[in-house]
Design an enzyme around this catalytic site. Sequence first.
Site, PDB file in Angstrom:
ATOM      1  N   HIS A 118      10.390  62.542  92.416  1.00  9.17           N
ATOM      2  CA  HIS A 118      10.039  63.887  91.915  1.00  9.17           C
ATOM      3  C   HIS A 118       9.362  64.701  93.025  1.00  9.17           C
ATOM      4  CE1 HIS A 118       6.816  66.546  90.468  1.00  9.17           C
ATOM      5  NE2 HIS A 118       7.605  66.875  89.471  1.00  9.17           N
ATOM      6  N   ASN A 119       8.426  64.091  93.714  1.00 10.44           N
ATOM      7  CA  ASN A 119       7.712  64.809  94.777  1.00 10.44           C
ATOM      8  C   ASN A 119       8.620  65.138  95.955  1.00 10.44           C
ATOM      9  OD1 ASN A 119       5.540  64.449  93.110  1.00 10.44           O
ATOM     10  ND2 ASN A 119       4.221  63.478  94.622  1.00 10.44           N
ATOM     11  N   MET A 174      -7.116  66.312  87.960  1.00  5.10           N
ATOM     12  CA  MET A 174      -6.157  65.741  87.019  1.00  5.10           C
ATOM     13  C   MET A 174      -6.873  64.981  85.891  1.00  5.10           C
ATOM     14  SD  MET A 174      -3.189  66.779  88.055  1.00  5.10           S
ATOM     15  CE  MET A 174      -1.943  65.740  87.281  1.00  5.10           C
ATOM     16  N   GLY A 175      -7.783  64.072  86.255  1.00  6.14           N
ATOM     17  CA  GLY A 175      -8.455  63.244  85.251  1.00  6.14           C
ATOM     18  C   GLY A 175      -9.231  64.067  84.229  1.00  6.14           C
ATOM     19  N   SER A 235       2.772  64.326  86.540  1.00  3.39           N
ATOM     20  CA  SER A 235       3.069  65.631  87.149  1.00  3.39           C
ATOM     21  C   SER A 235       2.699  66.759  86.185  1.00  3.39           C
ATOM     22  CB  SER A 235       4.557  65.739  87.507  1.00  3.39           C
ATOM     23  OG  SER A 235       4.855  67.018  88.034  1.00  3.39           O
ATOM     24  N   GLY A 236       2.395  67.899  86.735  1.00  6.05           N
ATOM     25  CA  GLY A 236       2.058  69.060  85.895  1.00  6.05           C
ATOM     26  C   GLY A 236       0.903  69.846  86.482  1.00  6.05           C
ATOM     27  N   LYS A 282       8.045  59.004  90.309  1.00  6.55           N
ATOM     28  CA  LYS A 282       7.155  60.123  90.673  1.00  6.55           C
ATOM     29  C   LYS A 282       7.326  60.520  92.140  1.00  6.55           C
ATOM     30  CE  LYS A 282       3.782  63.173  90.326  1.00  6.55           C
ATOM     31  NZ  LYS A 282       2.927  63.258  91.411  1.00  6.55           N
ATOM     32  N   ASN A 309      -1.109  59.299  92.369  1.00  3.40           N
ATOM     33  CA  ASN A 309       0.026  59.179  93.284  1.00  3.40           C
ATOM     34  C   ASN A 309      -0.170  57.972  94.173  1.00  3.40           C
ATOM     35  OD1 ASN A 309       1.751  61.356  92.766  1.00  3.40           O
ATOM     36  ND2 ASN A 309       0.413  62.769  93.862  1.00  3.40           N
ATOM     37  N   GLU A 336      10.376  68.099  94.974  1.00  2.00           N
ATOM     38  CA  GLU A 336       9.406  69.217  95.048  1.00  2.00           C
ATOM     39  C   GLU A 336       9.287  69.737  96.483  1.00  2.00           C
ATOM     40  OE1 GLU A 336       5.473  68.253  93.358  1.00  2.00           O
ATOM     41  OE2 GLU A 336       4.639  69.208  95.139  1.00  2.00           O
ATOM     42  N   TYR A 337       9.222  68.825  97.446  1.00  2.00           N
ATOM     43  CA  TYR A 337       9.179  69.241  98.854  1.00  2.00           C
ATOM     44  C   TYR A 337      10.396  70.104  99.195  1.00  2.00           C
ATOM     45  CZ  TYR A 337       5.389  66.267 100.798  1.00  2.00           C
ATOM     46  OH  TYR A 337       4.185  65.692 101.138  1.00  2.00           O
ATOM     47  N   GLY A 377     -12.385  58.541  86.870  1.00  2.00           N
ATOM     48  CA  GLY A 377     -11.954  59.560  87.827  1.00  2.00           C
ATOM     49  C   GLY A 377     -11.743  60.888  87.129  1.00  2.00           C
ATOM     50  N   LEU A 378     -12.681  61.812  87.324  1.00  2.00           N
ATOM     51  CA  LEU A 378     -12.607  63.102  86.632  1.00  2.00           C
ATOM     52  C   LEU A 378     -12.399  64.244  87.619  1.00  2.00           C
ATOM     53  CD1 LEU A 378     -15.500  62.482  84.058  1.00  2.00           C
ATOM     54  CD2 LEU A 378     -13.048  62.413  83.596  1.00  2.00           C
ATOM     55  N   GLY A 379     -11.417  64.057  88.503  1.00  2.00           N
ATOM     56  CA  GLY A 379     -11.027  65.152  89.400  1.00  2.00           C
ATOM     57  C   GLY A 379     -10.210  66.170  88.622  1.00  2.00           C
TER      58      GLY A 379
END
Lengths: 298, 298
Positions: free
Chosen positions: A177-178, A13-14, A124-125, A174, A98, A181-182, A9-11
């Site tokens: 954390h989200n 993030m990846g 995250s980041g 995580k 996620n 974030e919301y 998976g190279l989106g």
Amino acid sequence: MVKEVGMIGLGRMGMGMSQRLLKHKIRVVAYNRSSDKVNAIARKGAVGSSSVSDLISKLKSKRKVVWLMLPAGKVTDDMIKRLLKELGKGDIIINGANSLYKNAERHDKLCKQKGIVFFDIGVSGGTHGLKNGYTLMIGGNKKLFREIEPLCKALAPRKGYGYFGPAGSGHFVKSVHNIIEYVYLEGIAEGVELLDNFKHDIDLAKATEVWGPASVINSWLIDLTTKALRRKDFKKIKPDIGSVTIKELEETRKSVKGYAPAFGVAVKVRKDKSKKFTLGKRVIAAVRNEFGGHKVRK
Amino acid sequence: MVKEVGMIGLGRMGMGMSQRLLKHKIRVVAYNRSSDKVNAIARKGAVGSSSVSDLISKLKSKRKVVWLMLPAGKVTDDMIKRLLKELGKGDIIINGANSLYKNAERHDKLCKQKGIVFFDIGVSGGTHGLKNGYTLMIGGNKKLFREIEPLCKALAPRKGYGYFGPAGSGHFVKSVHNIIEYVYLEGIAEGVELLDNFKHDIDLAKATEVWGPASVINSWLIDLTTKALRRKDFKKIKPDIGSVTIKELEETRKSVKGYAPAFGVAVKVRKDKSKKFTLGKRVIAAVRNEFGGHKVRK
């Protein structure tokens, strides 16, 4: 200890994570459905692969480690099933996307039946992780965590990763954390709208800018708000907040019987398609684009 | 341009600000009702004074500047009335305490009648401002702002101060900052409670610690939460959030017809004296103590 990883998976993030791993001398064997991204990361030093079987065959370690950064749901589920057929006893699967923590518990069970080790790692980041490091929240087998720790050290900034408990714990932390974030983004959105509603014209970006260096609310999201407000196209951004994580976060909250009314408000605002709170919603959409590359509509 | 200031009020904020001004070669003449604090700041290089008249007589500049860091309300009101009798035309009064922006408009009018110049400056940074700098949000006469800018430069970190508009604008921007602060703290409190409600034991301080360096929610308040959670006396802290600013912030929100439901939730939680959400409230109380020295009850 592992100094090699198979990245599937190279989106956004990846791809960034693979680059950061390579910079830290980790051998990366990469696979992605579309080969252009595989070629791109191969040019930066990764070993490209043309299929899942090819990726597995190119991993040299005794204990093979495969890290998934795929969309949650069916795509990830199918990939894990496939890997269970191709990997051997003692090999490791890490899911870094996620996902609801209950999925991690399910994946862990499936893996255990085959003697394969599973970790759920919340990452995250956003798109800035390549430079600043990725925060990692890790769940899974505590003893074997040491095996994958070199990968975590390479990806995370100093003090930016932690092991939290059995499978599910990483994705749970995580999700929380989200949830925060919301609420943070909702707070910023409400603040910017209030500034804008004042009888005198307030320079919105200047306000968030002076809050940046040392105010009590100084935070990365405040700095990104300044950037977002100064975009030339800011006013063209549609106040649509496309969040794929809402359902998963609501389920997480419900499953632990948590009292989280401000999060409830933030969810309501994201779902609301009315003309109300247009500037606030636009701020949320624009800041999400700043940190995560999440698409904005114009 | 002014290189000298008369500081009235040497509480947590006024004392730290005086020290920072002295470090930046600003001459400080200080007054406080109790003389022990005057003596303390005199030992650090300020000129002590025994009364308001004494303070004014010791200011040497042609245009005298007096900065108030007193409790909002009657104490500040009375002091401004007194200063209007003792200061001369062209002199400057700065109110730096938290206050409803409408009070600043009222003070500005009173000052104008006497030819005295008024600025409202919101100050953020808590007890850490001495080291990190104080964020300053400034309202008042735009042209004369340049006169007091050297004081702002000394107090604030780089890019940490801004002029926002006519009298009232500074305290308004500060109130909005505080509204966002309420929401941020509420988000953290909800998150920590959710972590604590999980079926596996999560190390709460470790979670907030790993969020510190590079996660999307990285922020000063998250770092202070880690410190608060690691206090030995954390569990003894009563979940009472003594906030003197609630009323002022609610009035601010109402006066601009702002839509701020997450702030509304945060206010409700602060007012709630039930046993509900005990850990969350304790987190808010403890973090407020970390940044502002706000007293906690045990």
